[in-house]
Design a protein around this motif. Structure first.
Motif, mmCIF file in Angstrom:
data_model
loop_
_atom_site.group_PDB
_atom_site.id
_atom_site.type_symbol
_atom_site.label_atom_id
_atom_site.label_comp_id
_atom_site.label_asym_id
_atom_site.label_seq_id
_atom_site.Cartn_x
_atom_site.Cartn_y
_atom_site.Cartn_z
ATOM 1 N N SER A 186 0.834 -1.204 0.000
ATOM 2 C CA SER A 186 0.000 0.000 0.000
ATOM 3 C C SER A 186 0.871 1.258 0.000
ATOM 4 C CB SER A 186 -0.930 0.007 1.216
ATOM 5 O OG SER A 186 -1.836 -1.079 1.170
ATOM 6 N N LEU A 187 1.973 1.216 0.754
ATOM 7 C CA LEU A 187 2.891 2.353 0.783
ATOM 8 C C LEU A 187 3.498 2.588 -0.598
ATOM 9 C CD1 LEU A 187 4.180 4.432 2.714
ATOM 10 C CD2 LEU A 187 6.052 2.804 3.062
ATOM 11 N N THR A 188 3.904 1.500 -1.253
ATOM 12 C CA THR A 188 4.449 1.629 -2.603
ATOM 13 C C THR A 188 3.394 2.155 -3.571
ATOM 14 O OG1 THR A 188 6.031 -0.169 -2.240
ATOM 15 C CG2 THR A 188 5.494 0.359 -4.519
ATOM 16 N N ALA A 189 2.161 1.651 -3.450
ATOM 17 C CA ALA A 189 1.090 2.109 -4.333
ATOM 18 C C ALA A 189 0.807 3.595 -4.138
ATOM 19 C CB ALA A 189 -0.175 1.288 -4.080
ATOM 20 N N PHE A 190 0.806 4.041 -2.878
ATOM 21 C CA PHE A 190 0.581 5.470 -2.627
ATOM 22 C C PHE A 190 1.699 6.306 -3.226
ATOM 23 C CE2 PHE A 190 1.434 9.207 0.045
ATOM 24 C CZ PHE A 190 0.247 9.898 -0.152
ATOM 25 N N ALA A 191 2.948 5.878 -3.039
ATOM 26 C CA ALA A 191 4.078 6.626 -3.597
ATOM 27 C C ALA A 191 3.973 6.694 -5.118
ATOM 28 C CB ALA A 191 5.393 5.974 -3.180
ATOM 29 N N LEU A 192 3.596 5.593 -5.749
ATOM 30 C CA LEU A 192 3.450 5.592 -7.201
ATOM 31 C C LEU A 192 2.302 6.501 -7.649
ATOM 32 C CD1 LEU A 192 4.052 1.828 -8.064
ATOM 33 C CD2 LEU A 192 5.515 3.760 -8.664
ATOM 34 N N ALA A 197 0.815 11.514 -10.318
ATOM 35 C CA ALA A 197 0.143 12.813 -10.247
ATOM 36 C C ALA A 197 1.133 13.962 -10.353
ATOM 37 C CB ALA A 197 -0.645 12.923 -8.941
ATOM 38 N N GLY A 198 2.359 13.747 -9.892
ATOM 39 C CA GLY A 198 3.360 14.806 -9.908
ATOM 40 C C GLY A 198 3.967 15.056 -11.268
ATOM 41 N N TRP A 199 4.143 14.006 -12.066
ATOM 42 C CA TRP A 199 4.725 14.178 -13.402
ATOM 43 C C TRP A 199 4.206 13.069 -14.303
ATOM 44 C CZ3 TRP A 199 10.683 14.342 -14.800
ATOM 45 C CH2 TRP A 199 10.813 14.713 -16.140
ATOM 46 N N VAL A 200 3.022 13.261 -14.806
ATOM 47 C CA VAL A 200 2.440 12.258 -15.688
ATOM 48 C C VAL A 200 3.178 12.288 -17.021
ATOM 49 C CG1 VAL A 200 0.699 13.785 -16.704
ATOM 50 C CG2 VAL A 200 0.239 11.331 -16.528
ATOM 51 N N GLY A 201 3.298 11.117 -17.636
ATOM 52 C CA GLY A 201 4.005 11.042 -18.909
ATOM 53 C C GLY A 201 5.415 10.516 -18.727
ATOM 54 N N ALA A 204 6.471 9.780 -15.008
ATOM 55 C CA ALA A 204 5.770 8.617 -14.477
ATOM 56 C C ALA A 204 6.327 7.333 -15.082
ATOM 57 C CB ALA A 204 4.278 8.740 -14.764
ATOM 58 N N TYR A 205 6.665 7.377 -16.356
ATOM 59 C CA TYR A 205 7.241 6.208 -17.025
ATOM 60 C C TYR A 205 8.584 5.827 -16.398
ATOM 61 C CZ TYR A 205 9.734 3.617 -20.673
ATOM 62 O OH TYR A 205 10.477 2.695 -21.345
ATOM 63 N N TYR A 206 9.452 6.819 -16.224
ATOM 64 C CA TYR A 206 10.758 6.543 -15.623
ATOM 65 C C TYR A 206 10.610 5.985 -14.204
ATOM 66 C CZ TYR A 206 12.984 9.180 -19.417
ATOM 67 O OH TYR A 206 13.427 9.621 -20.637
ATOM 68 N N GLY A 207 9.757 6.630 -13.410
ATOM 69 C CA GLY A 207 9.581 6.183 -12.037
ATOM 70 C C GLY A 207 8.998 4.798 -11.946
ATOM 71 N N VAL A 209 9.137 2.377 -14.205
ATOM 72 C CA VAL A 209 10.117 1.385 -14.661
ATOM 73 C C VAL A 209 11.151 1.117 -13.572
ATOM 74 C CG1 VAL A 209 12.014 1.012 -16.287
ATOM 75 C CG2 VAL A 209 9.808 1.831 -17.116
ATOM 76 N N LEU A 210 11.617 2.176 -12.915
ATOM 77 C CA LEU A 210 12.607 1.995 -11.842
ATOM 78 C C LEU A 210 12.053 1.123 -10.722
ATOM 79 C CD1 LEU A 210 14.896 4.740 -10.369
ATOM 80 C CD2 LEU A 210 13.712 3.174 -8.860
ATOM 81 N N VAL A 211 10.845 1.434 -10.268
ATOM 82 C CA VAL A 211 10.247 0.663 -9.170
ATOM 83 C C VAL A 211 9.971 -0.768 -9.616
ATOM 84 C CG1 VAL A 211 8.270 0.486 -7.623
ATOM 85 C CG2 VAL A 211 9.287 2.718 -8.085
ATOM 86 N N ALA A 212 9.507 -0.963 -10.854
ATOM 87 C CA ALA A 212 9.226 -2.310 -11.351
ATOM 88 C C ALA A 212 10.496 -3.154 -11.415
ATOM 89 C CB ALA A 212 8.573 -2.229 -12.727
ATOM 90 N N ILE A 213 11.588 -2.558 -11.878
ATOM 91 C CA ILE A 213 12.856 -3.292 -11.925
ATOM 92 C C ILE A 213 13.320 -3.645 -10.521
ATOM 93 C CG2 ILE A 213 15.304 -3.090 -12.507
ATOM 94 C CD1 ILE A 213 14.470 -1.422 -14.931
ATOM 95 N N PHE A 214 13.164 -2.713 -9.594
ATOM 96 C CA PHE A 214 13.563 -2.994 -8.218
ATOM 97 C C PHE A 214 12.720 -4.118 -7.620
ATOM 98 C CE2 PHE A 214 13.257 -2.292 -3.622
ATOM 99 C CZ PHE A 214 14.597 -2.356 -3.278
ATOM 100 N N ILE A 215 11.416 -4.111 -7.884
ATOM 101 C CA ILE A 215 10.550 -5.192 -7.385
ATOM 102 C C ILE A 215 11.008 -6.529 -7.946
ATOM 103 C CG2 ILE A 215 8.214 -6.150 -7.491
ATOM 104 C CD1 ILE A 215 7.158 -3.289 -7.420
ATOM 105 N N PHE A 216 11.310 -6.567 -9.247
ATOM 106 C CA PHE A 216 11.750 -7.818 -9.871
ATOM 107 C C PHE A 216 13.050 -8.316 -9.250
ATOM 108 C CE2 PHE A 216 14.417 -9.890 -13.097
ATOM 109 C CZ PHE A 216 13.638 -10.996 -13.371
ATOM 110 N N VAL A 217 14.035 -7.426 -9.140
ATOM 111 C CA VAL A 217 15.334 -7.829 -8.593
ATOM 112 C C VAL A 217 15.217 -8.217 -7.129
ATOM 113 C CG1 VAL A 217 17.671 -7.023 -8.080
ATOM 114 C CG2 VAL A 217 16.609 -6.456 -10.259
ATOM 115 N N ARG A 218 14.474 -7.435 -6.360
ATOM 116 C CA ARG A 218 14.381 -7.692 -4.921
ATOM 117 C C ARG A 218 13.629 -8.982 -4.616
ATOM 118 N NH1 ARG A 218 15.401 -8.817 -0.794
ATOM 119 N NH2 ARG A 218 15.433 -7.692 1.195
#
Length: 222
Positions: A186-192, A197-201, A204-207, A209-218
């Motif tokens: 839930s914390l990750t979902a809120f941050a995302l 909302a802060g920078w759509v487009g 948001a794409y960069y952020g 992708v970064l979080v998704a890669i971290f989830i996969f690796v972790r």
């Protein structure tokens, strides 16, 4: 007894680190907005402060700002992804304070959020207090500190990334139960959500992708 003393020293180091980050943030805010007059720089008076001020004005009147009549002879507002609608820091600070103080307090909030969450994450992965403080200082007072006066969308993206990583780390470390992992995800979902909302487009794409890669690796590492 030695364990208790070690924990006490660790808590003292954490408190000192947090106080130091807060003091450095206050100095930067003073330098940027009082000494340097950063509120009159680039996009702040022409875009961010004026748009967020209109949103705060409408929220104080308990209106949903669906339309902005003051720009381009009228333009959609809440439907515009750059308006700040559903970006909670902007909604809160510009509703409570006047535009000038709202921007200053929101900037301080973003910088502190970036520094403190980076510090917490560094401590979670095993860094000592001094190493975590250095990581937090570099993240908060690197390029991020300059973007508060020119490119706020970069700030509205970057400050939520450490919080998203903290949520992932909490979820991975939680016991094998979906209930115990719910808070972390839930914390990750809120941050995302705030990142989007802060920078759509592009941001948001960069952020994402970064979080998704971290989830996969972790999760793979676990």
């Amino acid at each position: 007894m030695s364990r208790v003393r070690s924990l006490a020293r660790s808590y003292r180091a954490d408190i000192l680190a947090v106080v130091a980050l807060a003091a450095c943030t206050a100095i930067l805010i003073w330098e940027r907005f009082w000494l340097w007059n950063g509120l009159a720089y680039l996009d702040i008076p022409t875009f961010y402060a004026s748009w967020y001020a209109y949103m705060g004005e409408q929220l104080r009147a308990l209106n949903v700002p669906g339309w902005n009549p003051y720009l381009f002879s009228g333009t959609p507002f809440a439907a515009d992804p750059q308006s700040g609608w559903w970006y909670f820091p902007a909604m809160v600070f510009f509703t409570v304070f006047d535009p000038i103080h709202a921007y200053i307090w929101m900037t301080a909030f973003h910088l502190l959020l970036a520094g403190l969450t980076t510090y917490i994450y560094a401590r979670m992965i095993g860094c000592r207090a001094i190493a975590a403080y250095i990581a937090a200082f570099l993240y908060e007072f690197g390029p991020l500190s300059n973007h508060v006066s020119c490119c706020l969308i970069h700030v509205q993206l970057a400050v939520w990334i450490p919080l998203a990583l903290i949520g992932v780390e909490l979820s991975v470390r939680a016991p094998q139960s979906w209930r115990s992992r719910f808070a972390g995800w839930s914390l990750t979902a809120f941050a995302l959500s705030q990142l989007f909302a802060g920078w759509v487009g592009q941001g948001a794409y960069y952020g994402a992708v970064l979080v998704a890669i971290f989830i996969f690796v972790r999760t793979l590492w676990s």
